[in-house]
Write an enzyme that holds these catalytic residues in place. Sequence first.
Site, PDB file in Angstrom:
ATOM      1  N   ARG A  68      10.497  13.487   3.986  1.00  0.00           N
ATOM      2  CA  ARG A  68      10.449  12.444   2.936  1.00  0.00           C
ATOM      3  C   ARG A  68      10.383  13.149   1.584  1.00  0.00           C
ATOM      4  O   ARG A  68       9.620  14.103   1.413  1.00  0.00           O
ATOM      5  CB  ARG A  68       9.206  11.601   3.163  1.00  0.00           C
ATOM      6  CG  ARG A  68       9.087  10.404   2.279  1.00  0.00           C
ATOM      7  CD  ARG A  68       7.787   9.668   2.525  1.00  0.00           C
ATOM      8  NE  ARG A  68       7.746   8.956   3.784  1.00  0.00           N
ATOM      9  CZ  ARG A  68       6.622   8.460   4.320  1.00  0.00           C
ATOM     10  NH1 ARG A  68       5.471   8.629   3.699  1.00  0.00           N
ATOM     11  NH2 ARG A  68       6.647   7.833   5.464  1.00  0.00           N
ATOM     12  N   ARG A 137       0.777  10.289  -3.173  1.00  0.00           N
ATOM     13  CA  ARG A 137       2.155  10.274  -2.649  1.00  0.00           C
ATOM     14  C   ARG A 137       3.154   9.992  -3.770  1.00  0.00           C
ATOM     15  O   ARG A 137       2.809   9.971  -4.935  1.00  0.00           O
ATOM     16  CB  ARG A 137       2.269   9.169  -1.597  1.00  0.00           C
ATOM     17  CG  ARG A 137       1.222   9.235  -0.485  1.00  0.00           C
ATOM     18  CD  ARG A 137       1.733  10.078   0.607  1.00  0.00           C
ATOM     19  NE  ARG A 137       0.910  10.094   1.794  1.00  0.00           N
ATOM     20  CZ  ARG A 137       1.179   9.425   2.923  1.00  0.00           C
ATOM     21  NH1 ARG A 137       2.201   8.607   2.990  1.00  0.00           N
ATOM     22  NH2 ARG A 137       0.423   9.591   3.982  1.00  0.00           N
ATOM     23  N   LYS A 199      -4.467   8.923   2.482  1.00  0.00           N
ATOM     24  CA  LYS A 199      -3.332   8.829   1.550  1.00  0.00           C
ATOM     25  C   LYS A 199      -3.714   8.052   0.287  1.00  0.00           C
ATOM     26  O   LYS A 199      -4.630   7.220   0.312  1.00  0.00           O
ATOM     27  CB  LYS A 199      -2.155   8.151   2.238  1.00  0.00           C
ATOM     28  CG  LYS A 199      -2.504   6.801   2.817  1.00  0.00           C
ATOM     29  CD  LYS A 199      -1.307   6.083   3.426  1.00  0.00           C
ATOM     30  CE  LYS A 199      -0.791   6.690   4.703  1.00  0.00           C
ATOM     31  NZ  LYS A 199       0.142   5.809   5.442  1.00  0.00           N
ATOM     32  N   LYS A 201      -1.800   5.994  -3.141  1.00  0.00           N
ATOM     33  CA  LYS A 201      -0.511   5.533  -3.683  1.00  0.00           C
ATOM     34  C   LYS A 201      -0.657   4.969  -5.088  1.00  0.00           C
ATOM     35  O   LYS A 201      -1.564   4.198  -5.352  1.00  0.00           O
ATOM     36  CB  LYS A 201       0.067   4.478  -2.748  1.00  0.00           C
ATOM     37  CG  LYS A 201       0.306   5.057  -1.351  1.00  0.00           C
ATOM     38  CD  LYS A 201       0.883   4.061  -0.414  1.00  0.00           C
ATOM     39  CE  LYS A 201       1.272   4.769   0.882  1.00  0.00           C
ATOM     40  NZ  LYS A 201       1.846   3.822   1.854  1.00  0.00           N
ATOM     41  N   CYS A 419      10.647  -2.087   8.244  1.00  0.00           N
ATOM     42  CA  CYS A 419      10.294  -0.662   8.383  1.00  0.00           C
ATOM     43  C   CYS A 419      11.160  -0.045   9.477  1.00  0.00           C
ATOM     44  O   CYS A 419      11.767  -0.767  10.265  1.00  0.00           O
ATOM     45  CB  CYS A 419       8.818  -0.539   8.724  1.00  0.00           C
ATOM     46  SG  CYS A 419       8.473  -1.064  10.410  1.00  0.00           S
ATOM     47  N   CYS A 425       9.577   5.887  14.830  1.00  0.00           N
ATOM     48  CA  CYS A 425       8.165   5.831  14.456  1.00  0.00           C
ATOM     49  C   CYS A 425       7.250   5.873  15.682  1.00  0.00           C
ATOM     50  O   CYS A 425       7.345   5.028  16.572  1.00  0.00           O
ATOM     51  CB  CYS A 425       7.880   4.565  13.655  1.00  0.00           C
ATOM     52  SG  CYS A 425       6.151   4.500  13.185  1.00  0.00           S
ATOM     53  N   CYS A 464       4.510  -2.662  13.488  1.00  0.00           N
ATOM     54  CA  CYS A 464       3.073  -2.547  13.810  1.00  0.00           C
ATOM     55  C   CYS A 464       2.274  -2.990  12.595  1.00  0.00           C
ATOM     56  O   CYS A 464       2.848  -3.221  11.521  1.00  0.00           O
ATOM     57  CB  CYS A 464       2.734  -1.112  14.231  1.00  0.00           C
ATOM     58  SG  CYS A 464       2.335  -0.016  12.864  1.00  0.00           S
ATOM     59  N   CYS A 468       4.185  -0.985   6.603  1.00  0.00           N
ATOM     60  CA  CYS A 468       5.051  -0.146   5.769  1.00  0.00           C
ATOM     61  C   CYS A 468       6.087  -0.934   4.972  1.00  0.00           C
ATOM     62  O   CYS A 468       6.567  -0.462   3.944  1.00  0.00           O
ATOM     63  CB  CYS A 468       5.748   0.894   6.636  1.00  0.00           C
ATOM     64  SG  CYS A 468       4.578   2.023   7.403  1.00  0.00           S
TER      65      CYS A 468
END
Length: 547
Positions: A68, A137, A199, A201, A419, A425, A464, A468
């Site tokens: 990514r 990120r 993470k 953001k 996603c 994934c 899930c 995302c």
Amino acid sequence: MEETLEKVEIIKQNSNHLRGTIKEVLESDSDSFEEDDKQLLKFHGLYQQKWRGKELPKEQQGHSFMIRGRIPGGRLTSEQYSVWDALGDKYGGGALRLTTRQSVQLHGLLKGSLKDIMKQLYKISLSSMGACGDVVRNVTQAVNFTGSKEIHKLDEIANLLSDHFKYKSRSYPEIWLDEEKLDIIEEEPIYKDAYLPRKFKIAVTLTGNNSVDIYTNDMGFAATIGKNGEIEGYFVFAGGGLGMTHNKAATFPRKADCLGWIEAKDLIPVAEGIVTAHRDYGDRTNRKHARLKYVLADKGVDWFRAEVEKRANIKFINKELPEWNTPNYLGWHTSTDGTLSLGFHTLAGRIKDTPEKSLKSALKEIISNYKLSVQITADQDLILIGIQPSDKEKILKRLNELHVNPESPSPLFNRALACPALPTCALALTESERFLPDVLKEFKVLLDKYDLMNKAPVIRMTGCPNGCARPYAAEIGLVGQQNGGKYAIYLGGDKEGTKMGSRIADKKTIPEIVTLFDPIFKKWKEEGKEDEYLGDFVERVGVSSFE
Ligand code: SRM
Ligand code: SF4
């Protein structure tokens, strides 16, 4: 009683600033990395994955990698786009994937290709450094499809934040770019040795423009422009995030809070105050409770505001936040400099050639021949920027020859997201991206039945509950819940991305979902006001009437 740290915390602390044994394993014959290095690879923008599908024979279902990019604001020059495109051809199965955070992913990479990819990205001043892992990120930024001078000012801000929160460890250039190990004492002044608990953001925008889904970010800045045309300050947001686990009430999607307004000069101290508060108060004993949102939820917004004021040595100013809007960038627009931009719809961000249409080839050719810069959007689309009006017809003709239509098939597709989910994934419980077109077709039939296509709702789907594709902030969210193709249904977000939906049903298959929405759309048609979108209607009548 002292609680035990998560295993990842120990891995980070013992990693020699994110090095682990990645370099050694890269040079070995092994096709993959062991657990500790797998965790560290994320900080280098890489995920080790296994193909999860029946399409490939077992012997070909070995380890592969996803990379990514770190692409602040999703802005790429013509050359940078062309390099990503070529890397997709050489190593990524002929495909690129635009992400919901304005980045690019390549899937299916073999270990032997990774260094070359990093080196090629470095040559065009890009990297995958910190694109994943427990650090800040990719910083997202409002779309600029009209050459707005005000939005243009955010380029610098997104870059500044992205650079400021880049980790200082030289592990990335040493491992991937073969740079020598310097004889220095290495320090991480912001992150310290264990990096963040989770993470982090960041989104930046102008007040009123929510093309970044600001409320779903750990931290957000919405700039206000002064009389002199410069950024005078920012509304500051903190504590948004979507990941949750089904049936675990302690985990939940959360909308960010507005902490108040600050002057432009206080941007970095405030940003650092928020990030370091997460570093110091985030729960390192439980990764499912480690995001910044749980610090705000547990300690309260007032406590958090005071903590940031203390750390940044400022006072938040109370001002009224202007209303939000989500601009429609799709199609042709004229920029302030007289050039044109083309908002190119790409379904779920997957850019590849198929027997029906040569999407990847078309984009590559047009972007490179006409030297166009691009901006990837947080809705997984691509804006082509800097088109001379005299080239418009030639571009349209060429797209036609390649059977590529830059328009979305119907208003329902405009802002729909999905996603990747299966087959790449590791966390997917159900399909998402691959099912999206069929799901939208089913919804289209329903909308047409009630003549509601002019108010097509924002539908987002994930494999899930990690969220995302931001399903909880959509008017309709379909969230993978159980294998066998069963989804939880969320309703009640709005078009401007200012609300979180509520769960109205569990474990529904796609046909069951369509059946369930028939009476919802009927009620909306019969009782909704003329210009009332689904999210606003649900808010007015109360989501409980749909449960
Ligand atoms: Fe995500 C994990 C894909 C945006 C919440 N996300 C993953 C992984 C890496 C799966 C994994 O950990 O093994 C997925 C890789 C799938 C693949 O094969 O490509 C993945 N996430 C994506 C992307 C590609 C989805 C897309 O359709 O574009 C997006 C990449 C963004 C980027 O360029 O940086 C992506 N992920 C998001 C968003 C939306 C956003 O940030 O705007 C969210 C919800 C917001 C948030 O962070 O709360 C999101 N991803 C998660 C989570 C849940 C985090 C949590 O707090 O619980 C996970 C799982 C985790 O971290 O443990 C996850
Ligand atoms: Fe994977 Fe779940 Fe994210 Fe979809 S929402 S990409 S299934 S982690």
